[in-house]
Design a protein around this motif. Structure first.
Motif, short mmCIF file in Angstrom:
data_model
loop_
_atom_site.label_atom_id
_atom_site.label_comp_id
_atom_site.label_asym_id
_atom_site.label_seq_id
_atom_site.Cartn_x
_atom_site.Cartn_y
_atom_site.Cartn_z
N LYS A 98 57.76 47.73 22.02
CA LYS A 98 58.60 48.43 21.27
C LYS A 98 59.87 48.83 22.09
N GLY A 99 61.14 48.55 21.26
CA GLY A 99 62.37 48.54 21.68
C GLY A 99 62.94 47.54 22.35
N GLU A 100 62.06 46.74 22.72
CA GLU A 100 62.55 45.42 23.65
C GLU A 100 62.41 43.93 22.79
N MET A 101 61.16 43.96 22.15
CA MET A 101 60.79 42.34 21.47
C MET A 101 60.14 42.73 20.27
N PRO A 102 60.71 42.12 19.16
CA PRO A 102 60.03 42.24 17.74
C PRO A 102 58.73 41.69 17.64
N ARG A 103 57.80 42.28 16.70
CA ARG A 103 56.62 41.66 16.55
C ARG A 103 56.53 40.50 15.63
N PHE A 104 55.55 39.50 15.84
CA PHE A 104 55.43 38.35 15.17
C PHE A 104 54.28 38.01 14.41
N ASP A 105 53.44 39.22 14.23
CA ASP A 105 52.08 39.22 13.76
C ASP A 105 52.29 38.87 12.18
N GLN A 106 53.23 39.27 11.61
CA GLN A 106 53.64 38.99 10.16
C GLN A 106 54.50 37.71 9.82
N LYS A 107 54.85 37.27 10.77
CA LYS A 107 55.80 35.73 10.68
C LYS A 107 54.90 34.66 11.15
N LEU A 108 54.34 34.71 12.35
CA LEU A 108 53.42 33.45 12.75
C LEU A 108 52.06 33.72 12.43
N SER A 109 51.38 32.55 12.12
CA SER A 109 49.81 32.59 12.07
C SER A 109 49.23 32.42 13.32
N ALA A 110 48.19 32.63 13.46
CA ALA A 110 47.44 32.70 14.69
C ALA A 110 47.37 31.25 15.26
N SER A 111 47.39 30.19 14.63
CA SER A 111 47.52 28.76 15.24
C SER A 111 49.14 28.60 15.71
N GLU A 112 49.85 29.16 15.33
CA GLU A 112 51.15 29.29 15.93
C GLU A 112 51.29 29.84 16.92
N VAL A 113 50.75 31.13 17.11
CA VAL A 113 50.85 31.84 18.21
C VAL A 113 50.12 31.20 19.42
N GLN A 114 49.03 30.23 18.98
CA GLN A 114 48.30 29.49 20.12
C GLN A 114 49.14 28.30 20.42
N ALA A 115 50.11 27.86 19.47
CA ALA A 115 50.97 26.70 19.95
C ALA A 115 52.21 27.36 21.13
N LEU A 116 52.43 28.50 20.81
CA LEU A 116 53.63 29.20 21.47
C LEU A 116 53.03 29.40 22.79
N ILE A 117 51.73 29.93 22.72
CA ILE A 117 50.95 30.16 24.15
C ILE A 117 51.00 28.75 25.08
N ALA A 118 50.53 27.88 24.28
CA ALA A 118 50.50 26.56 24.85
C ALA A 118 51.69 25.96 25.46
N PHE A 119 52.84 26.40 24.73
CA PHE A 119 54.00 25.83 25.18
C PHE A 119 54.72 26.81 26.36
N LEU A 120 54.32 27.98 26.60
CA LEU A 120 54.64 28.94 27.57
C LEU A 120 53.85 28.65 28.95
N SER A 121 52.64 28.04 28.61
CA SER A 121 51.61 27.87 29.64
C SER A 121 52.24 26.53 30.27
N SER A 122 53.05 25.78 29.70
CA SER A 122 53.63 24.37 30.23
C SER A 122 54.62 24.73 30.88
N LEU A 123 55.39 25.69 30.93
CA LEU A 123 56.52 26.07 31.64
C LEU A 123 56.09 26.44 33.13
N LYS A 124 56.13 25.81 33.91
CA LYS A 124 55.81 25.89 35.59
C LYS A 124 56.79 26.26 36.40
#
Length: 124
Positions: A98-124
């Motif tokens: 709230k007040g810092e980052m928009p929500r993406f639950d209506q924009k991204l599918s569950a599989s797209e969220v998983q892909a984003l998580i995989a990408f973020l996990s790759s950033l070491k």
């Protein structure tokens, strides 16, 4: 050709040139962002999975304007070396902050969220 017709043609040609220039600049910006993230990933010397590649693309389209082209932070925080569980990252992406980052639950599918998580996990 009459003067008003010539003026209309010149205006039309100018508008077309501006549209072409705008498209070219947008494409160049996208390519630069993709290249910056690609070099950040390849500097880790790890092969990129299709899921991570999809997440990278989603990051560029949805997150890079706040978290920076290389995910090192800009308006939003640096996303390298996150110590959050996949479930917590998914909740943050879906629900936002709230007040810092928009929500993406209506924009991204569950599989797209998983892909984003995989990408973020790759950033070491």
């Amino acid at each position: 050709m009459t003067a008003p017709t010539a003026a209309k043609a010149a205006l039309c040609a100018g508008a077309i040139a501006i549209c072409i220039l705008g498209g070219t600049l947008a494409l160049a910006d996208y390519a630069q962002k993709k290249s910056a993230l690609q070099s950040a990933l390849t500097s880790n010397k790890s092969p990129q999975s299709p899921l991570v590649a999809q997440g990278q693309h989603l990051f560029l389209m949805n997150c890079a304007h706040c978290h920076g082209d290389d995910a090192r932070g800009d308006e939003g925080p640096d996303l390298h070396g996150l110590r959050k569980t996949d479930a917590r990252l998914g909740a943050l992406i879906n629900n936002g902050i709230k007040g810092e980052m928009p929500r993406f639950d209506q924009k991204l599918s569950a599989s797209e969220v998983q892909a984003l998580i995989a990408f973020l996990s790759s950033l070491k």
